[in-house]
Design a protein around this motif. Structure first.
Motif, PDB file in Angstrom:
ATOM      1  N   VAL A  26     -12.507   5.474   7.790  1.00  0.00           N
ATOM      2  CA  VAL A  26     -11.053   5.361   7.869  1.00  0.00           C
ATOM      3  C   VAL A  26     -10.639   4.037   7.234  1.00  0.00           C
ATOM      4  CG1 VAL A  26     -11.183   4.406  10.214  1.00  0.00           C
ATOM      5  CG2 VAL A  26      -9.028   5.366   9.404  1.00  0.00           C
ATOM      6  N   ALA A  27      -9.584   4.074   6.455  1.00  0.00           N
ATOM      7  CA  ALA A  27      -9.085   2.870   5.786  1.00  0.00           C
ATOM      8  C   ALA A  27      -7.685   2.538   6.294  1.00  0.00           C
ATOM      9  CB  ALA A  27      -9.052   3.074   4.270  1.00  0.00           C
ATOM     10  N   PHE A  28      -7.467   1.269   6.560  1.00  0.00           N
ATOM     11  CA  PHE A  28      -6.145   0.772   6.948  1.00  0.00           C
ATOM     12  C   PHE A  28      -5.563   0.033   5.748  1.00  0.00           C
ATOM     13  CE2 PHE A  28      -8.385   1.283  10.948  1.00  0.00           C
ATOM     14  CZ  PHE A  28      -7.425   1.877  11.763  1.00  0.00           C
ATOM     15  N   ILE A  29      -4.517   0.609   5.164  1.00  0.00           N
ATOM     16  CA  ILE A  29      -3.929   0.109   3.923  1.00  0.00           C
ATOM     17  C   ILE A  29      -2.573  -0.535   4.226  1.00  0.00           C
ATOM     18  CG2 ILE A  29      -3.090   0.760   1.629  1.00  0.00           C
ATOM     19  CD1 ILE A  29      -5.078   3.126   1.724  1.00  0.00           C
ATOM     20  N   THR A  30      -2.395  -1.774   3.769  1.00  0.00           N
ATOM     21  CA  THR A  30      -1.178  -2.519   4.084  1.00  0.00           C
ATOM     22  C   THR A  30      -0.707  -3.317   2.872  1.00  0.00           C
ATOM     23  OG1 THR A  30      -2.054  -2.827   6.330  1.00  0.00           O
ATOM     24  CG2 THR A  30      -0.141  -4.149   5.715  1.00  0.00           C
ATOM     25  N   CYS A  31       0.580  -3.202   2.542  1.00  0.00           N
ATOM     26  CA  CYS A  31       1.173  -4.077   1.534  1.00  0.00           C
ATOM     27  C   CYS A  31       1.488  -5.417   2.202  1.00  0.00           C
ATOM     28  CB  CYS A  31       2.437  -3.455   0.954  1.00  0.00           C
ATOM     29  SG  CYS A  31       2.129  -2.022  -0.102  1.00  0.00           S
ATOM     30  N   VAL A  32       0.982  -6.489   1.619  1.00  0.00           N
ATOM     31  CA  VAL A  32       1.043  -7.803   2.266  1.00  0.00           C
ATOM     32  C   VAL A  32       1.821  -8.802   1.406  1.00  0.00           C
ATOM     33  CG1 VAL A  32      -0.334  -9.763   3.079  1.00  0.00           C
ATOM     34  CG2 VAL A  32      -1.160  -7.418   3.429  1.00  0.00           C
ATOM     35  N   ASN A  33       2.810  -9.467   2.029  1.00  0.00           N
ATOM     36  CA  ASN A  33       3.459 -10.613   1.372  1.00  0.00           C
ATOM     37  C   ASN A  33       3.626 -11.786   2.340  1.00  0.00           C
ATOM     38  OD1 ASN A  33       5.616  -9.903   3.002  1.00  0.00           O
ATOM     39  ND2 ASN A  33       7.034  -9.480   1.322  1.00  0.00           N
ATOM     40  N   ASP A  34       3.046 -11.645   3.540  1.00  0.00           N
ATOM     41  CA  ASP A  34       3.072 -12.727   4.530  1.00  0.00           C
ATOM     42  C   ASP A  34       1.696 -12.762   5.201  1.00  0.00           C
ATOM     43  OD1 ASP A  34       3.350 -14.222   6.962  1.00  0.00           O
ATOM     44  OD2 ASP A  34       5.527 -13.955   6.858  1.00  0.00           O
ATOM     45  N   GLU A  35       0.893 -13.738   4.820  1.00  0.00           N
ATOM     46  CA  GLU A  35      -0.495 -13.781   5.289  1.00  0.00           C
ATOM     47  C   GLU A  35      -0.598 -14.000   6.796  1.00  0.00           C
ATOM     48  OE1 GLU A  35      -2.944 -12.880   3.439  1.00  0.00           O
ATOM     49  OE2 GLU A  35      -1.800 -12.830   1.570  1.00  0.00           O
ATOM     50  N   CYS A  85       5.278   2.498  -2.801  1.00  0.00           N
ATOM     51  CA  CYS A  85       4.502   3.611  -3.363  1.00  0.00           C
ATOM     52  C   CYS A  85       3.414   3.113  -4.305  1.00  0.00           C
ATOM     53  CB  CYS A  85       5.421   4.580  -4.107  1.00  0.00           C
ATOM     54  SG  CYS A  85       6.403   5.653  -3.027  1.00  0.00           S
ATOM     55  N   ALA A  86       3.749   2.166  -5.174  1.00  0.00           N
ATOM     56  CA  ALA A  86       2.759   1.627  -6.112  1.00  0.00           C
ATOM     57  C   ALA A  86       1.640   0.932  -5.359  1.00  0.00           C
ATOM     58  CB  ALA A  86       3.434   0.658  -7.081  1.00  0.00           C
ATOM     59  N   GLY A  87       2.008   0.183  -4.325  1.00  0.00           N
ATOM     60  CA  GLY A  87       1.000  -0.508  -3.523  1.00  0.00           C
ATOM     61  C   GLY A  87       0.078   0.452  -2.811  1.00  0.00           C
ATOM     62  N   TYR A  88       0.647   1.516  -2.255  1.00  0.00           N
ATOM     63  CA  TYR A  88      -0.172   2.487  -1.535  1.00  0.00           C
ATOM     64  C   TYR A  88      -1.070   3.267  -2.490  1.00  0.00           C
ATOM     65  CZ  TYR A  88       2.164   1.635   2.928  1.00  0.00           C
ATOM     66  OH  TYR A  88       2.626   1.072   4.105  1.00  0.00           O
ATOM     67  N   ASN A  89      -0.576   3.586  -3.674  1.00  0.00           N
ATOM     68  CA  ASN A  89      -1.451   4.241  -4.658  1.00  0.00           C
ATOM     69  C   ASN A  89      -2.600   3.322  -5.063  1.00  0.00           C
ATOM     70  OD1 ASN A  89      -0.233   6.793  -4.877  1.00  0.00           O
ATOM     71  ND2 ASN A  89       1.270   6.061  -6.377  1.00  0.00           N
ATOM     72  N   GLU A  90      -2.318   2.036  -5.156  1.00  0.00           N
ATOM     73  CA  GLU A  90      -3.375   1.069  -5.456  1.00  0.00           C
ATOM     74  C   GLU A  90      -4.393   1.034  -4.320  1.00  0.00           C
ATOM     75  OE1 GLU A  90      -3.839  -3.771  -6.103  1.00  0.00           O
ATOM     76  OE2 GLU A  90      -1.915  -2.801  -6.574  1.00  0.00           O
ATOM     77  N   GLY A  91      -3.901   1.078  -3.076  1.00  0.00           N
ATOM     78  CA  GLY A  91      -4.794   1.089  -1.919  1.00  0.00           C
ATOM     79  C   GLY A  91      -5.700   2.304  -1.897  1.00  0.00           C
ATOM     80  N   VAL A  92      -5.166   3.451  -2.291  1.00  0.00           N
ATOM     81  CA  VAL A  92      -5.958   4.685  -2.344  1.00  0.00           C
ATOM     82  C   VAL A  92      -7.128   4.532  -3.311  1.00  0.00           C
ATOM     83  CG1 VAL A  92      -5.918   7.108  -3.056  1.00  0.00           C
ATOM     84  CG2 VAL A  92      -4.053   6.200  -1.662  1.00  0.00           C
ATOM     85  N   ARG A  93      -6.873   3.870  -4.431  1.00  0.00           N
ATOM     86  CA  ARG A  93      -7.925   3.702  -5.433  1.00  0.00           C
ATOM     87  C   ARG A  93      -9.015   2.729  -4.981  1.00  0.00           C
ATOM     88  NH1 ARG A  93      -3.205   3.857  -8.757  1.00  0.00           N
ATOM     89  NH2 ARG A  93      -3.122   1.570  -8.884  1.00  0.00           N
ATOM     90  N   ALA A  94      -8.727   1.954  -3.945  1.00  0.00           N
ATOM     91  CA  ALA A  94      -9.665   0.919  -3.504  1.00  0.00           C
ATOM     92  C   ALA A  94     -10.627   1.399  -2.418  1.00  0.00           C
ATOM     93  CB  ALA A  94      -8.890  -0.295  -2.989  1.00  0.00           C
ATOM     94  N   THR A  95     -10.490   2.629  -1.960  1.00  0.00           N
ATOM     95  CA  THR A  95     -11.340   3.117  -0.868  1.00  0.00           C
ATOM     96  C   THR A  95     -11.673   4.584  -1.070  1.00  0.00           C
ATOM     97  OG1 THR A  95     -11.476   3.477   1.544  1.00  0.00           O
ATOM     98  CG2 THR A  95      -9.299   3.613   0.545  1.00  0.00           C
ATOM     99  N   ASN A  96     -12.837   5.003  -0.562  1.00  0.00           N
ATOM    100  CA  ASN A  96     -13.185   6.426  -0.611  1.00  0.00           C
ATOM    101  C   ASN A  96     -13.093   7.061   0.775  1.00  0.00           C
ATOM    102  OD1 ASN A  96     -15.461   5.305   0.614  1.00  0.00           O
ATOM    103  ND2 ASN A  96     -16.880   6.728  -0.367  1.00  0.00           N
ATOM    104  N   ALA A  97     -12.375   6.400   1.689  1.00  0.00           N
ATOM    105  CA  ALA A  97     -12.198   6.953   3.035  1.00  0.00           C
ATOM    106  C   ALA A  97     -11.359   8.224   2.987  1.00  0.00           C
ATOM    107  CB  ALA A  97     -11.522   5.922   3.939  1.00  0.00           C
ATOM    108  N   LYS A  98     -11.798   9.236   3.708  1.00  0.00           N
ATOM    109  CA  LYS A  98     -10.990  10.460   3.819  1.00  0.00           C
ATOM    110  C   LYS A  98      -9.726  10.193   4.622  1.00  0.00           C
ATOM    111  CE  LYS A  98     -10.987  15.092   5.935  1.00  0.00           C
ATOM    112  NZ  LYS A  98     -10.253  15.778   4.858  1.00  0.00           N
TER     113      LYS A  98
END
Length: 234
Positions: A14-23, A56-69
């Motif tokens: 499982v992958a947790f995908i988050t767009c981040v602009n505040d560390e 949307c662009a960030g989440y598509n990028e996140g999808v490409r970074a993991t092979n989690a179903k």
């Protein structure tokens, strides 16, 4: 179909995908995620996406970074307090017709396309917007473990199928969530909200701010794309 292109997805991840602009905000989000119980045999990816052009662009990028179903897209200001979240999601996703799980949403979208304007809202989220203000946003509860809805809020979106986020249409930070709900249903997958009667699963800690002016523009784009597919209750 989009979901057929990536057949090597790991069913035990499982992958947790988050767009981040505040560390600082994300570090607290991550602390809660790293405290979740991980079922035997499962592994977890944490995928922060920085400098995203849009949600949307960030989440598509996140999808490409993991092979989690299994993927959980959540805002950086969301704290997951349900320690058994992963097991609970897997239990619901055992129904292969369920494509997306959200925390709060509406049974049927109104003509505005805005989920919180819907007549029947389901789900629960604890909102912590001010230091001394906590609001339990508790709508109706499903009779069973979950209920089919038409749209859910983007603070937390869990999926078991990869359908491309519509970055061609939603180039900002609004309506991306409702769009994905409609895309799931175009692929004949259900969108559902779980039963949280015993306790809430997430705390949302957003900074209070007025609805952005560009929201109306994306609302028009949403209605142009999906308006004919809506069946509002009256």
């Amino acid at each position: 179909m989009e979901r057929d292109k990536k057949m090597d997805l790991d069913r035990n991840r499982v992958a947790f995908i988050t767009c981040v602009n505040d560390e600082d905000v994300y570090s607290e989000c991550l602390l809660y995620l790293q405290s979740l119980h991980i079922p035997d045999g499962m592994t977890v990816d944490y995928v922060p996406v920085r400098n995203a052009a849009s949600m949307c662009a960030g989440y598509n990028e996140g999808v490409r970074a993991t092979n989690a179903k299994y993927k959980v897209y959540l805002h950086q200001d969301v704290l997951v307090v349900n320690k058994n979240l992963i097991a609970d999601l897997l239990s619901i996703f055992a129904d292969e017709t369920v494509g997306l799980i959200g925390m709060i949403g509406c049974r049927s979208l109104p003509r505005s396309g805005v989920w919180w304007d819907g007549l029947r809202t389901y789900g629960r989220v604890l909102h912590h917007c001010e230091p001394e203000s906590v609001v339990d946003s508790h709508c109706m509860e499903p009779d069973g473990a979950y209920i089919d809805v038409e749209a859910v809020d983007g603070l937390f979106l869990a999926t078991q199928y990869d359908i491309r986020w519509r970055e061609d249409l939603f180039t900002g930070w609004h309506l991306y969530d409702t769009s994905m709900c409609m895309e799931m249903q175009r692929h004949d997958f259900k969108v559902v909200v779980p039963n949280q009667e015993e306790d809430f699963w997430c705390i949302h800690c957003p900074r209070e701010k007025p609805l952005a002016p560009e929201y109306k523009r994306y609302q028009k784009i949403f209605l142009h794309e999906y308006g004919a597919e809506l069946h509002p209750e009256v």
